[in-house]
Design a protein around this motif. Structure first.
Motif, mmCIF file in Angstrom:
data_model
loop_
_atom_site.group_PDB
_atom_site.id
_atom_site.type_symbol
_atom_site.label_atom_id
_atom_site.label_comp_id
_atom_site.label_asym_id
_atom_site.label_seq_id
_atom_site.Cartn_x
_atom_site.Cartn_y
_atom_site.Cartn_z
ATOM 1 N N ASP A 65 63.315 50.788 -83.619
ATOM 2 C CA ASP A 65 64.081 49.568 -83.879
ATOM 3 C C ASP A 65 64.960 49.729 -85.113
ATOM 4 O OD1 ASP A 65 63.176 47.862 -81.854
ATOM 5 O OD2 ASP A 65 62.893 46.234 -83.296
ATOM 6 N N ASP A 66 64.355 50.214 -86.187
ATOM 7 C CA ASP A 66 65.094 50.343 -87.450
ATOM 8 C C ASP A 66 66.214 51.372 -87.328
ATOM 9 O OD1 ASP A 66 63.524 48.433 -88.589
ATOM 10 O OD2 ASP A 66 62.171 49.824 -89.596
ATOM 11 N N VAL A 69 69.014 49.715 -85.289
ATOM 12 C CA VAL A 69 69.751 48.708 -86.049
ATOM 13 C C VAL A 69 70.633 49.380 -87.099
ATOM 14 C CG1 VAL A 69 69.499 46.827 -87.715
ATOM 15 C CG2 VAL A 69 68.075 46.868 -85.661
ATOM 16 N N ILE A 72 73.672 51.016 -85.446
ATOM 17 C CA ILE A 72 74.669 50.037 -85.012
ATOM 18 C C ILE A 72 75.435 49.515 -86.239
ATOM 19 C CG2 ILE A 72 75.016 47.791 -83.935
ATOM 20 C CD1 ILE A 72 72.459 48.337 -82.286
ATOM 21 N N ALA A 79 81.201 50.310 -76.883
ATOM 22 C CA ALA A 79 80.351 49.560 -75.948
ATOM 23 C C ALA A 79 79.329 50.442 -75.229
ATOM 24 C CB ALA A 79 81.210 48.813 -74.949
ATOM 25 N N LEU A 82 76.697 51.656 -77.560
ATOM 26 C CA LEU A 82 75.920 50.492 -77.964
ATOM 27 C C LEU A 82 74.887 50.168 -76.888
ATOM 28 C CD1 LEU A 82 75.493 48.242 -79.958
ATOM 29 C CD2 LEU A 82 77.398 47.003 -78.915
ATOM 30 N N ARG A 83 75.342 50.204 -75.642
ATOM 31 C CA ARG A 83 74.445 49.912 -74.517
ATOM 32 C C ARG A 83 73.280 50.899 -74.514
ATOM 33 N NH1 ARG A 83 72.609 46.015 -71.575
ATOM 34 N NH2 ARG A 83 74.662 45.097 -71.346
ATOM 35 N N ILE A 86 70.849 50.021 -77.361
ATOM 36 C CA ILE A 86 70.049 48.827 -77.038
ATOM 37 C C ILE A 86 68.986 49.196 -75.991
ATOM 38 C CG2 ILE A 86 70.123 46.501 -76.028
ATOM 39 C CD1 ILE A 86 71.448 46.403 -78.675
ATOM 40 N N ILE A 89 65.978 50.559 -77.547
ATOM 41 C CA ILE A 89 65.092 49.501 -78.069
ATOM 42 C C ILE A 89 64.179 48.983 -76.952
ATOM 43 C CG2 ILE A 89 65.085 47.122 -78.937
ATOM 44 C CD1 ILE A 89 67.576 47.761 -80.550
ATOM 45 N N HIS A 90 64.770 48.778 -75.767
ATOM 46 C CA HIS A 90 63.981 48.267 -74.641
ATOM 47 C C HIS A 90 62.934 49.271 -74.175
ATOM 48 C CE1 HIS A 90 65.763 44.408 -73.851
ATOM 49 N NE2 HIS A 90 66.977 44.901 -73.802
ATOM 50 N N SER A 93 60.097 49.330 -76.422
ATOM 51 C CA SER A 93 59.273 48.137 -76.234
ATOM 52 C C SER A 93 58.347 48.314 -75.025
ATOM 53 C CB SER A 93 60.201 46.925 -76.080
ATOM 54 O OG SER A 93 59.533 45.842 -75.523
ATOM 55 N N ARG A 209 66.105 51.030 -66.177
ATOM 56 C CA ARG A 209 67.056 51.108 -67.300
ATOM 57 C C ARG A 209 67.794 52.445 -67.283
ATOM 58 N NH1 ARG A 209 66.765 46.702 -70.216
ATOM 59 N NH2 ARG A 209 64.804 45.571 -70.226
ATOM 60 N N VAL B 69 74.790 42.191 -77.019
ATOM 61 C CA VAL B 69 75.547 43.440 -77.079
ATOM 62 C C VAL B 69 77.028 43.149 -77.331
ATOM 63 C CG1 VAL B 69 76.337 45.406 -75.705
ATOM 64 C CG2 VAL B 69 73.931 44.746 -75.643
ATOM 65 N N ILE B 72 77.584 42.108 -80.957
ATOM 66 C CA ILE B 72 77.492 43.238 -81.880
ATOM 67 C C ILE B 72 78.753 44.102 -81.781
ATOM 68 C CG2 ILE B 72 76.228 45.345 -82.459
ATOM 69 C CD1 ILE B 72 73.696 43.949 -81.334
ATOM 70 N N ALA B 73 79.213 44.329 -80.534
ATOM 71 C CA ALA B 73 80.352 45.210 -80.321
ATOM 72 C C ALA B 73 81.626 44.611 -80.911
ATOM 73 C CB ALA B 73 80.529 45.477 -78.828
ATOM 74 N N LEU B 82 72.725 41.166 -87.840
ATOM 75 C CA LEU B 82 72.394 42.154 -86.817
ATOM 76 C C LEU B 82 70.887 42.075 -86.516
ATOM 77 C CD1 LEU B 82 73.263 44.489 -85.081
ATOM 78 C CD2 LEU B 82 73.058 46.000 -87.068
ATOM 79 N N ARG B 83 70.085 41.996 -87.573
ATOM 80 C CA ARG B 83 68.635 41.897 -87.412
ATOM 81 C C ARG B 83 68.292 40.652 -86.576
ATOM 82 N NH1 ARG B 83 64.304 44.743 -86.950
ATOM 83 N NH2 ARG B 83 64.962 46.143 -88.618
ATOM 84 N N ILE B 86 69.224 41.293 -82.877
ATOM 85 C CA ILE B 86 68.253 42.196 -82.241
ATOM 86 C C ILE B 86 66.938 41.430 -81.982
ATOM 87 C CG2 ILE B 86 66.878 44.310 -82.528
ATOM 88 C CD1 ILE B 86 69.719 45.079 -82.166
ATOM 89 N N ILE B 89 67.061 39.588 -78.818
ATOM 90 C CA ILE B 89 66.785 40.454 -77.661
ATOM 91 C C ILE B 89 65.275 40.580 -77.448
ATOM 92 C CG2 ILE B 89 66.918 42.857 -76.847
ATOM 93 C CD1 ILE B 89 69.661 43.070 -78.128
ATOM 94 N N HIS B 90 64.522 40.765 -78.538
ATOM 95 C CA HIS B 90 63.066 40.916 -78.432
ATOM 96 C C HIS B 90 62.407 39.621 -77.959
ATOM 97 C CE1 HIS B 90 62.389 44.938 -79.817
ATOM 98 N NE2 HIS B 90 63.076 44.764 -80.927
ATOM 99 N N ARG B 97 58.513 38.179 -70.067
ATOM 100 C CA ARG B 97 57.166 38.574 -69.660
ATOM 101 C C ARG B 97 56.255 37.363 -69.500
ATOM 102 N NH1 ARG B 97 57.081 44.550 -70.623
ATOM 103 N NH2 ARG B 97 59.149 44.847 -71.471
#
Lengths: 233, 233
Positions: A65-66, A69, A72, A79, A82-83, A86, A89-90, A93, A209, B69, B72-73, B82-83, B86, B89-90, B97
């Motif tokens: 995550d860090d 971030v 970015i 773009a 960036l995608r 991101i 990150i997913h 997770s 993804r 996204v 951010i872009a 930014l944090r 993000i 998103i989480h 879920r």
């Protein structure tokens, strides 16, 4: 154009991000293996190790995550980059949650110790573990090599995981009906089966993804989702 | 300095993102209510509606991802903004879920129809639903109002959810041991209890993220995590 050394350093960061995810994936695979081994052998020490190791997996998610971030914020990626950041990150997770499932397998081993366990109870769990481990490995391969075809195969094989789960669910119910002493251990094993089935779902998420990153299209249409919903146990 | 109208429009986007999450949160709360109602009343129509509604929740997650996204872009936000993007998103991922769990409650109602069900089986599920709904609501409140104190309260109350789950788990096991005909329906209810407990975990995740956004500190230390690990069922 940015100077050469900055571009190179940005690429280095992208590579480092990918490597960190691969490393986290490796730790998660070990956690699944150890969690199941702790369960099948009632190995208390390995169970404790797996539970403690999950903390490292959680830390890696935070690190990814860090990194994402920070990249970015400093690099202001285009773009498409960036995608992909991101998506990292997913994926992290999803891996973190797979780590949780492995921890739960380890925890169950501490609960079923001393209960009335028969070796036959375990066969289904052993087979399911082998299958979901393969799913996680291949989804991570599809993700790291941007392999759309491989991603499709992982998604298609999720039906196999579900079928195995449903069959194991029914099998464990029959043991419970045969002898009330089987109820408590088999209930714990039912939850283990469910954890494994959920690991399979996370593998599918990662594969979806990977497919999207490579093709720009969603792999699972709404119709498929509805079908899956109706079939699943 | 950026021209005034651009700053204002950026704020508009941040507000729109927060509103979309609030809207998704509302849909997820309805899904939990409907999923449990479908289960408790064996309402097939409501179960189908809940399963279909989950598709909209999934779509909202994708929408929030895309909004984040795109922001951010285009806006290249500073580190703190930014944090928070993000984190959105989480939070959306946690809510997605929770939506899945609600769908699973609805699915179970289709499975237990026609089985040997007694009203007493349901009490624990009803109580747990009330508690986790409160947890989700208050975690979203803490997130939207950046309320660190509220976030701590949600996290502390997770022990209550876990205790309720453990007690329900034991209660359902006793019904299963009393009469083998109870095994199948009570097994399904065990999974419902587990889904509710997991909804509680997601509420804790959201509260932890709210706390971190507000204070810059992690709410749960490693030691707490280890304690929770050992206590949990």
């Amino acid at each position: 154009m940015a100077p050469e050394h900055i571009v190179s350093s940005y690429n280095d960061e992208l590579v480092a991000l990918a490597q960190t995810i691969a490393e986290m994936g490796g730790q998660v695979e070990v956690a699944i293996e150890n969690g199941t081994k702790a369960l099948l052998k009632l190995d208390r020490e390995l169970a404790d190790l797996t539970i403690i190791a999950d903390q490292r997996i959680d830390d890696m998610q935070r690190k990814i995550d860090d990194m994402a971030v920070s990249m970015i914020a400093r690099r202001q990626p285009m773009a498409s980059d960036l995608r992909s950041i991101i998506t990292a990150i997913h994926v992290a997770s999803d891996l973190e949650r797979v780590g949780d499932m492995a921890k739960q397998l380890a925890r169950r081993s501490l609960k079923i110790e001393g209960l009335n366990l028969q070796p036959t109870f375990y066969n289904g769990v052993r087979n399911m573990t082998a299958l979901v481990l393969r799913q996680i490995k291949e989804s991570l391969d599809a993700y790291s090599s941007r392999d759309a075809e491989g991603a499709i195969q992982v998604c298609n094989r999720d039906d196999e995981v579900d079928a195995m789960y449903t069959s194991l669910f029914r099998e464990l119910l029959t043991y419970m009906m045969e002898d009330p002493r089987n109820i408590t251990p088999c209930t714990h094993l039912l939850f283990c089966a469910k954890s494994l089935e959920r690991i399979g779902d996370h593998a599918t998420n990662i594969a979806e993804r990977a497919y999207y990153l490579q093709t720009g299209k969603q792999l699972s249409s709404d119709v498929e989702e509805l079908q899956r919903t109706q079939i699943k146990a």
